[in-house]
Motif scaffolding. Sequence first.
Motif, PDB file in Angstrom:
ATOM      1  N   GLU A 144      42.560 104.305  14.039  1.00 30.21           N
ATOM      2  CA  GLU A 144      42.146 103.164  13.213  1.00 30.21           C
ATOM      3  C   GLU A 144      40.747 102.832  13.696  1.00 30.21           C
ATOM      4  O   GLU A 144      40.553 102.320  14.795  1.00 30.21           O
ATOM      5  N   LEU A 145      39.753 103.157  12.861  1.00 33.42           N
ATOM      6  CA  LEU A 145      38.369 103.179  13.309  1.00 33.42           C
ATOM      7  C   LEU A 145      37.560 102.052  12.663  1.00 33.42           C
ATOM      8  O   LEU A 145      38.051 100.947  12.504  1.00 33.42           O
ATOM      9  N   GLY A 146      36.324 102.325  12.288  1.00 36.47           N
ATOM     10  CA  GLY A 146      35.413 101.265  11.885  1.00 36.47           C
ATOM     11  C   GLY A 146      35.540 100.857  10.427  1.00 36.47           C
ATOM     12  O   GLY A 146      36.291 101.430   9.637  1.00 36.47           O
ATOM     13  N   GLY A 147      34.752  99.861  10.081  1.00 31.78           N
ATOM     14  CA  GLY A 147      34.694  99.390   8.707  1.00 31.78           C
ATOM     15  C   GLY A 147      33.356  98.722   8.425  1.00 31.78           C
ATOM     16  O   GLY A 147      32.666  98.271   9.339  1.00 31.78           O
ATOM     17  N   LYS A 148      32.987  98.708   7.163  1.00 30.66           N
ATOM     18  CA  LYS A 148      31.808  97.960   6.709  1.00 30.66           C
ATOM     19  C   LYS A 148      32.240  97.250   5.436  1.00 30.66           C
ATOM     20  O   LYS A 148      31.850  97.589   4.321  1.00 30.66           O
ATOM     21  N   SER A 191      31.419  91.990   6.166  1.00 26.55           N
ATOM     22  CA  SER A 191      30.033  92.075   6.644  1.00 26.55           C
ATOM     23  C   SER A 191      29.042  92.282   5.505  1.00 26.55           C
ATOM     24  O   SER A 191      27.850  92.049   5.685  1.00 26.55           O
ATOM     25  N   ARG A 192      29.522  92.712   4.335  1.00 24.62           N
ATOM     26  CA  ARG A 192      28.656  92.867   3.154  1.00 24.62           C
ATOM     27  C   ARG A 192      29.186  91.951   2.049  1.00 24.62           C
ATOM     28  O   ARG A 192      30.394  91.938   1.783  1.00 24.62           O
ATOM     29  N   TRP A 208      23.119  97.129   6.302  1.00 24.59           N
ATOM     30  CA  TRP A 208      24.021  97.248   5.152  1.00 24.59           C
ATOM     31  C   TRP A 208      24.989  98.416   5.312  1.00 24.59           C
ATOM     32  O   TRP A 208      26.087  98.385   4.777  1.00 24.59           O
ATOM     33  N   ARG A 209      24.627  99.411   6.085  1.00 24.09           N
ATOM     34  CA  ARG A 209      25.392 100.648   6.117  1.00 24.09           C
ATOM     35  C   ARG A 209      26.166 100.864   7.412  1.00 24.09           C
ATOM     36  O   ARG A 209      27.182 101.560   7.424  1.00 24.09           O
ATOM     37  N   GLU A 210      25.706 100.265   8.515  1.00 21.46           N
ATOM     38  CA  GLU A 210      26.310 100.530   9.816  1.00 21.46           C
ATOM     39  C   GLU A 210      27.131  99.328  10.287  1.00 21.46           C
ATOM     40  O   GLU A 210      26.757  98.181  10.072  1.00 21.46           O
ATOM     41  N   ALA A 226      25.655  90.045   5.450  1.00 21.88           N
ATOM     42  CA  ALA A 226      24.489  90.457   4.663  1.00 21.88           C
ATOM     43  C   ALA A 226      24.773  90.275   3.176  1.00 21.88           C
ATOM     44  O   ALA A 226      25.830  90.671   2.693  1.00 21.88           O
ATOM     45  N   LEU A 227      23.814  89.690   2.450  1.00 18.19           N
ATOM     46  CA  LEU A 227      23.964  89.375   1.028  1.00 18.19           C
ATOM     47  C   LEU A 227      23.103  90.286   0.165  1.00 18.19           C
ATOM     48  O   LEU A 227      21.969  90.629   0.530  1.00 18.19           O
ATOM     49  N   ARG A 228      23.659  90.617  -1.000  1.00 21.53           N
ATOM     50  CA  ARG A 228      22.930  91.439  -1.972  1.00 21.53           C
ATOM     51  C   ARG A 228      23.341  91.026  -3.375  1.00 21.53           C
ATOM     52  O   ARG A 228      24.533  90.819  -3.646  1.00 21.53           O
TER      53      ARG A 228
END
Length: 485
Positions: A250-254, A288-289, A382-384, A392-394
């Motif tokens: 169970e690893l990372g997420g963005k 996070s995004r 945005w990616r990492e 972060a907002l977009r």
Amino acid sequence: MILMRTLETLLGGEWVTTGAWIDVHDPADLRAPVARVPALSAADVAAAYDHAERGFAVWRRTSPFERARIMTDAARLLRERVARIAEDIGTEMGKTRAEATGETLKAADFLEYYAGLARQGYGTLVHDVRPDTRTHHQREPLGVVLAITPWNDPLITPARKLAPCLAAGDAAVLKPATDTPGAALHLARALHDAGLPAGVLNVVTGRGAEISEALLRDPRLAAVTFTGSNEVGEGLRAALAHTNVRFQGELGGKNATVVLADADLPAAARAVAAAGFAQAGQRCTATSRVIVERPVYEEFTALLLVETAALRVGPGLAAGTTMGPLAGARQRDGVLADIERAVEQGATVLAGGGRPADEALSHGCYVDPTVLGDVAPDLDIWREEVFGPVVALRAVDSFDEAVEAVNDSVFGLAAAVFTQDLGAAHRFADQAECGQIAVNTTTSGWDVHHPFGGFRDSGSPFKEQGEEGLRFYTRVKTVAVHFGA
């Protein structure tokens, strides 16, 4: 002033110490250690596997009803000891008292849930084309499982892994994070006090660099379950690739939250703040995004900034704190460097962006809750994965563009959408390439019976939690019995 405590670890049913130690610090104030744990050696790891091998021989033959009783009693002990355990989690990891209390109670939930499943059927009759033949398949335990757990959820994650492991009849060697070993030892003590046979659970406290080879190369190892960074997870996968050892990661997420123009904007802002800043953003499911349809971008941003400003940063165990420190100096410094790089690449700091100005917090691992605007999709932020209190907002122009932005990631753990359009909600659930989908709620916070896990670089195919969680810890055997003449 907190006096340093000496903690023992569990090997072969005995609480032991060694001549070497690892200091444990409070991230709210790094000036002095608050505890120390044994720094086990490679020889100690081999002994842990010796104990686990003997423990497995006993546990696999133990009645599932007795397994369930022990796990249920251990859950009761966690609940009875919740105040002390929460205090220790808050001290060694930095969680708020509410977060640490919730973690302890959720760990008890895992034990109770899988205690119930331990009582259920373990196989199924299947038809057989041969006459006078009765065929079934059954699940049986794998053997000795190595569980490697992270510092961010130091009690829930061991419970999430050990509960199905023990319910299935396996033995375990648990390697908790070096920075936060005390929580795992509380879990081990509850199981030990509940009557877990000697050797079924062994806790290896030590430095990974010194004992990783011994942990991974033992011939009695049947499976490895890991939660943590992609870098370490991929290293484990590679190290085990030439073996028959099963691997779960169970690893990372963005993780992204989409706010459509018809959304309840105040509710969306509250949810994003909760998902982004709870536990100081140190959750694999943290938002996070944030992808917002352009007509409501300014209004939503203003609401989010109000929610962010209301947070109170401080020691996790202090009254009034709503966001504690990060878990350590390296984590703090890495998050600050990520923010600095984002600004250099063109992002705008709308809130936070640095360390608190309060002198009382100067010795801790604090980062202000941070909101970044003007974040282009090619920015590193945005990616990492950042693993800190950074959102972060977009702005985007359509639903389709929002879904495309969600899926434009190597990760695929969790995503959320806020909308009052039922059709849009269902389309989002179908099209978002993530293992966990939320509609009008946060990306985090899953019940123990909900299958949990991500797609792509967020993890391996084996899910955790729920009935799916048992699959990793068992193997299937098919048996045909001919009873004719």
